[in-house]
Structures are given as C-alpha cells and as structure tokens.
Design an enzyme around this catalytic site. Structure first.
Site, PDB file in Angstrom:
ATOM      1  N   ARG A  86       0.821  -1.220   0.000  1.00  0.00           N
ATOM      2  CA  ARG A  86       0.000   0.000   0.000  1.00  0.00           C
ATOM      3  C   ARG A  86       0.848   1.260   0.000  1.00  0.00           C
ATOM      4  O   ARG A  86       0.427   2.313  -0.497  1.00  0.00           O
ATOM      5  CB  ARG A  86      -0.984  -0.011   1.180  1.00  0.00           C
ATOM      6  CG  ARG A  86      -2.117  -1.004   0.994  1.00  0.00           C
ATOM      7  CD  ARG A  86      -2.992  -1.077   2.238  1.00  0.00           C
ATOM      8  NE  ARG A  86      -2.247  -1.517   3.407  1.00  0.00           N
ATOM      9  CZ  ARG A  86      -1.970  -2.778   3.682  1.00  0.00           C
ATOM     10  NH1 ARG A  86      -2.380  -3.739   2.876  1.00  0.00           N
ATOM     11  NH2 ARG A  86      -1.272  -3.108   4.747  1.00  0.00           N
ATOM     12  N   GLU A  95       6.112 -10.509  15.170  1.00  0.00           N
ATOM     13  CA  GLU A  95       5.666 -11.059  16.447  1.00  0.00           C
ATOM     14  C   GLU A  95       6.058 -12.553  16.532  1.00  0.00           C
ATOM     15  O   GLU A  95       6.587 -13.014  17.534  1.00  0.00           O
ATOM     16  CB  GLU A  95       4.149 -10.884  16.546  1.00  0.00           C
ATOM     17  CG  GLU A  95       3.622 -11.091  17.936  1.00  0.00           C
ATOM     18  CD  GLU A  95       2.107 -10.884  17.984  1.00  0.00           C
ATOM     19  OE1 GLU A  95       1.530 -10.469  16.966  1.00  0.00           O
ATOM     20  OE2 GLU A  95       1.539 -11.165  19.044  1.00  0.00           O
TER      21      GLU A  95
HETATM   22  P1  AMP Z   1       5.095  -2.670  11.245  1.00  0.00           P
HETATM   23  O1  AMP Z   1       6.305  -3.268  10.596  1.00  0.00           O
HETATM   24  O2  AMP Z   1       4.634  -3.436  12.455  1.00  0.00           O
HETATM   25  O3  AMP Z   1       5.297  -1.184  11.548  1.00  0.00           O
HETATM   26  O4  AMP Z   1       3.884  -2.796  10.232  1.00  0.00           O
HETATM   27  C1  AMP Z   1       3.714  -1.899   9.216  1.00  0.00           C
HETATM   28  C2  AMP Z   1       3.283  -2.542   7.935  1.00  0.00           C
HETATM   29  O5  AMP Z   1       2.245  -3.503   8.136  1.00  0.00           O
HETATM   30  C3  AMP Z   1       2.734  -1.506   6.980  1.00  0.00           C
HETATM   31  O6  AMP Z   1       3.240  -1.774   5.687  1.00  0.00           O
HETATM   32  C4  AMP Z   1       1.239  -1.648   7.071  1.00  0.00           C
HETATM   33  O7  AMP Z   1       0.655  -1.559   5.791  1.00  0.00           O
HETATM   34  C5  AMP Z   1       0.993  -3.026   7.684  1.00  0.00           C
HETATM   35  N1  AMP Z   1       0.109  -2.973   8.857  1.00  0.00           N
HETATM   36  C6  AMP Z   1       0.457  -3.261  10.135  1.00  0.00           C
HETATM   37  N2  AMP Z   1      -0.581  -3.165  10.972  1.00  0.00           N
HETATM   38  C7  AMP Z   1      -1.641  -2.781  10.220  1.00  0.00           C
HETATM   39  C8  AMP Z   1      -3.029  -2.492  10.507  1.00  0.00           C
HETATM   40  N3  AMP Z   1      -3.531  -2.556  11.739  1.00  0.00           N
HETATM   41  N4  AMP Z   1      -3.818  -2.106   9.476  1.00  0.00           N
HETATM   42  C9  AMP Z   1      -3.326  -2.029   8.208  1.00  0.00           C
HETATM   43  N5  AMP Z   1      -2.035  -2.295   7.886  1.00  0.00           N
HETATM   44  C10 AMP Z   1      -1.201  -2.673   8.866  1.00  0.00           C
END
Ligand code: AMP
Length: 178
Positions: A66, A103
């Site tokens: 996205r 996780e």
């Molecule tokens: P992180 O690495 O945990 O910061 O996760 C970020 C990535 O995961 C981004 O590319 C987001 O598009 C996706 N992502 C994580 N959590 C969500 C959520 N609750 N809703 C939508 N996309 C998420």
C-alpha cells in the site's frame, strides 16, 4: 471553484476499521475508501508531501504494497523518482536485503542495489506505522546505499505500538494518529 483541501479528520473518517483481519486480534485500517475518493486521495498526498517543494527530494521510497500507492503519487507531485522496497523475492535485479522481527518469526525486504545514488535526498513513505519493523528495515536499506532520509511519512500511526522508537535518527511524521 476548487474544493477546500481535505483535512486529516476527514481522511480519518473515511478509513475503515476491519476487525480480526488478517488474523484474530488485529484491527486492520483499510485505506481503500480514501483512495477511492479523489478529494481525500489528493488531500492525503498533499499532507504526506507538505514539508517539501518539488525538486527538494530526489527519490520517494515506498514500501510494499500500500505504500507504493502513496509514494508513487507523492513522487509525481514532488518531481522525484520512485523507488520500491519490496518483499523478498519480488525484485528482478540484484538486491540488498534486510530482515526484521515479526511477532512470530521474521520477514525480509529488498531494494535494488542501484536504486539510490549516494547522498540522494529521500522521502520514505508507507501507509501505516505499527511496530516500525518494516519501516526501519526499509530505512536500513536506504542508509546502506548512502542516501539520506529527510523524513519518514505515514498516513496512519498506531502510536501505542511505539514504532517511532525503531526509527531514531530519522524525522518521523504521521497524518493520523491512533
Ligand atoms: P510494522 O512493521 O509493524 O510497523 O507494520 C507496518 C506494515 O504492516 C505496513 O506496511 C502496514 O501496511 C501493515 N500494517 C500493520 N498493521 C496494520 C493495521 N492494523 N492495518 C493495516 N495495515 C497494517
């Protein structure tokens, strides 16, 4: 008369919360209603790029998948190049790779070895900052090529997950905070 620029509040009102997607316990922030509305989509791009003038950024780096949508539009607006950071195994040419912890287990992102010139001024964009693992891995790939991140910009930040902590040393800005 042109319509007034969309506010973060209006964009936030269009984001759809989808409980238990893609797995139980996750509340997914669905940005497709924002993309589908021309005023909100343009407003999101204006807000993500508001710190920069056209020509002041060499490349907008977008994160799979996205993030590509927002980063490509931002690149066009800023007259910058667009560089994808993709999930492992998707880019056709030689890549640098960076693993990060999830996780459960780990994931790896990749960028072409010649995607950025040393010293290139980079705006890093993704749709959402959660734990910061993905963005910090992308930032590591940018740094590896000797480019400089001017800002990491996100449409949405899930503040309670402290993703900013992983992006120390790089200015972080988000438009909508939960
Ligand atoms: P992180 O690495 O945990 O910061 O996760 C970020 C990535 O995961 C981004 O590319 C987001 O598009 C996706 N992502 C994580 N959590 C969500 C959520 N609750 N809703 C939508 N996309 C998420």
């Amino acid at each position: 008369m042109p319509s007034a620029p969309a506010t973060p509040q209006e964009i936030a009102a269009a984001i759809r919360n989808v409980p238990d997607f893609p797995k139980p316990g996750i509340q997914f922030k669905d940005i497709t209603p924002v993309l589908a509305d021309p005023r909100l989509f343009a407003g999101a791009i204006d807000l993500l790029t508001e710190k920069f003038k056209p020509g002041s950024v060499d490349a907008v780096v977008g994160i799979d998948a996205r993030g590509f949508i927002f980063a490509a539009a931002a690149a066009l607006k800023l007259r910058a190049g667009f560089v994808p950071v993709r999930k492992q195994g998707k880019l056709p040419y030689q890549t640098h790779e960076q693993a990060y912890a999830l996780e459960y287990g780990s994931a790896t992102v990749a960028m072409h070895v010649d995607a950025l010139k040393p010293g290139a001024r980079v705006l890093l964009i993704d749709d959402l900052l959660a734990t910061g693992g993905t963005a910090s891995a992308a930032a590591a790939l940018v740094n590896k090529l000797g480019a400089k991140i001017l800002e990491a910009a996100f449409l949405i930040e899930l503040q309670f997950l402290n993703g900013r902590e992983k992006l120390k040393g790089c200015p972080v800005r988000s438009i909508i905070v939960y």
